[in-house]
Design a protein around this motif. Structure first.
Motif, short mmCIF file in Angstrom:
data_model
loop_
_atom_site.label_atom_id
_atom_site.label_comp_id
_atom_site.label_asym_id
_atom_site.label_seq_id
_atom_site.Cartn_x
_atom_site.Cartn_y
_atom_site.Cartn_z
N ASP A 1 -19.52 -36.55 -38.61
CA ASP A 1 -19.63 -37.95 -38.15
C ASP A 1 -18.55 -38.86 -38.75
O ASP A 1 -18.62 -40.07 -38.63
CB ASP A 1 -21.03 -38.51 -38.47
N LYS A 2 -17.58 -38.25 -39.43
CA LYS A 2 -16.57 -39.07 -40.12
C LYS A 2 -15.17 -38.65 -39.66
O LYS A 2 -14.81 -37.48 -39.80
CB LYS A 2 -16.72 -38.84 -41.63
N GLY B 1 -21.17 -29.93 -42.67
CA GLY B 1 -22.51 -30.05 -42.07
C GLY B 1 -23.58 -29.49 -42.99
O GLY B 1 -24.69 -30.02 -43.08
N LEU B 2 -23.24 -28.43 -43.73
CA LEU B 2 -24.22 -27.80 -44.63
C LEU B 2 -24.50 -28.65 -45.88
O LEU B 2 -25.38 -28.33 -46.66
CB LEU B 2 -23.72 -26.40 -45.05
N THR B 3 -23.72 -29.73 -46.06
CA THR B 3 -24.01 -30.64 -47.18
C THR B 3 -24.52 -31.99 -46.66
O THR B 3 -24.84 -32.88 -47.44
CB THR B 3 -22.73 -30.92 -48.01
N LYS C 1 -28.39 -30.69 -42.72
CA LYS C 1 -28.09 -29.45 -43.47
C LYS C 1 -29.17 -28.37 -43.30
O LYS C 1 -28.85 -27.20 -43.15
CB LYS C 1 -27.80 -29.74 -44.94
N VAL C 2 -30.46 -28.76 -43.31
CA VAL C 2 -31.52 -27.75 -43.23
C VAL C 2 -31.50 -27.07 -41.86
O VAL C 2 -31.50 -25.84 -41.75
CB VAL C 2 -32.89 -28.42 -43.51
N LYS C 3 -31.43 -27.91 -40.82
CA LYS C 3 -31.43 -27.37 -39.45
C LYS C 3 -30.21 -26.49 -39.20
O LYS C 3 -30.31 -25.43 -38.58
CB LYS C 3 -31.38 -28.53 -38.44
N LEU C 4 -29.07 -26.95 -39.70
CA LEU C 4 -27.83 -26.21 -39.47
C LEU C 4 -27.88 -24.84 -40.16
O LEU C 4 -27.49 -23.82 -39.59
CB LEU C 4 -26.62 -27.02 -39.96
N LYS C 5 -28.41 -24.84 -41.39
CA LYS C 5 -28.50 -23.57 -42.14
C LYS C 5 -29.41 -22.59 -41.39
O LYS C 5 -29.04 -21.42 -41.19
CB LYS C 5 -29.05 -23.85 -43.54
N ASP C 6 -30.58 -23.07 -40.95
CA ASP C 6 -31.50 -22.20 -40.20
C ASP C 6 -30.80 -21.65 -38.96
O ASP C 6 -30.93 -20.48 -38.62
CB ASP C 6 -32.75 -22.98 -39.77
N TYR C 7 -30.06 -22.53 -38.30
CA TYR C 7 -29.36 -22.13 -37.07
C TYR C 7 -28.33 -21.03 -37.36
O TYR C 7 -28.25 -20.03 -36.65
CB TYR C 7 -28.69 -23.35 -36.44
#
Ligand code: UTP
Length: 297
Positions: free
Chosen positions: A33-34, A268-270, A275-281
């Motif tokens: 987002d940056k 994204g993982l930070t 971060k939680v959703k992305l890691k699971d994905y």
């Protein structure tokens, strides 16, 4: 003399990201987002830089607007009580930014030459948006710390795999004057691995003395028909000392598609929101891909 000014060249054509960069500067491409240029501006500010000049090309407006206030948006967020978002939006307006245009993208050296009047007779830093750097002390600040001791131009370098030397400016290192700080014999723009004098590659941070402008003003086009900053630094090195500072932190190369994707994933993982959703994905995707890769019985 203290280093107070930074130049961020952002006038390249960004051909590696076409068609996204047809109407937009590649420096505005976001990592989650940056926009990448905001990471660079933040590094400058965290290093104690006070004035920043952005050299833009055709797609100047979005960069200018990004660092300007957006009254309508701010009012809207205020009315809706979205204070967190309001803070994010307001954060980017409080920076001492200047803009200049490079009329023709004749190369990085020519982009830096546009900063001559802004910089005047002071040492300054050049920061490229293709490289995002992470370290305990910002890399720009590390170069500024070197300058306090040497009063000389200092270029950030990093070891790269030998087969990649043709993507970078490479230094021919001389004596290591203190840990990670090298005298430089000469600089070579994009050498083939068999011709490269080392695997120490120039990464996107330079601290330069103002004499570089005299050299740039006379610089002829080099590799790729472009006015190369590396060539000008090589010439400067013949009349005054230029050092190379080896960076040991983490570098994210967002200048090409693969680097851009991996940086987006790691950032994204930070990111607290995803971060939680992305890691699971990623874990689920990894399982799916490794099942696909298994030979069928
Ligand atoms: P790059 O070599 O990455 O070129 O420039 P580019 O045009 O941006 O990208 P590709 O290779 O076509 O995809 C390094 C930096 O120098 C700036 C770019 O904006 C980038 O930050 N630059 C380059 C200029 O400002 N002007 C130029 O004429 C060339």
């Amino acid at each position: 003399m203290r280093v107070k000014k930074a130049v961020i060249p952002a006038a390249g054509l960004g051909t590696r990201f076409l068609p996204a960069t047809k109407a937009m500067a590649k420096e505005m491409l976001p990592i989650v987002d940056k926009p990448t240029i905001q990471f660079i501006v933040e590094e400058a500010l965290n290093s104690g830089i006070e004035d920043i000049l952005i050299v833009t090309g055709k797609a100047k407006r979005p960069i200018e607007d990004h660092f300007d206030s957006n009254v309508e948006l701010e009012m809207n967020l205020k009315e809706k009580g979205k204070t967190d978002l309001l803070k994010l939006v307001e954060e980017t307006t409080d920076v001492n930014l200047h803009f200049i245009r490079q009329s023709h993208p004749k190369g990085l050296g020519d982009a830096v030459l546009q900063a001559r009047a802004f910089v005047g007779n002071e040492p300054f830093v050049v920061m490229l948006g293709d490289d995002l750097m992470e370290d305990r002390v910002p890399l720009t600040k590390q170069l500024m710390n070197d300058f306090e001791k040497t009063h000389a131009s200092t270029i950030a370098v990093m070891r790269v795999p030998e087969e990649d030397t043709s993507k970078y400016g490479i230094i021919n290192p001389g004596e290591e004057v203190s840990k990670g700080l090298f005298n430089v014999k000469n600089f070579v723009e994009k050498p083939k691995p068999e011709e490269a004098p080392s695997n120490l590659a120039i990464i996107g941070r330079y601290l330069l003395t103002p004499e570089i402008f005299e050299v740039l003003a006379k610089q002829k086009p080099g590799a790729g028909g472009e006015i190369q900053l590396t060539d000008a630094i090589d010439t400067l090195n013949r009349t005054q000392r230029v050092f190379a500072h080896e960076f040991n932190g983490k570098r994210y190369d967002v200048g090409d598609k693969f680097g851009f994707m991996t940086t987006s994933i790691e950032y994204g993982l930070t990111h607290p929101e995803i971060k939680v959703k992305l890691k699971d994905y990623i874990i689920a995707l990894g399982k799916e891909l490794s099942n696909e890769a298994k030979p069928k019985k």
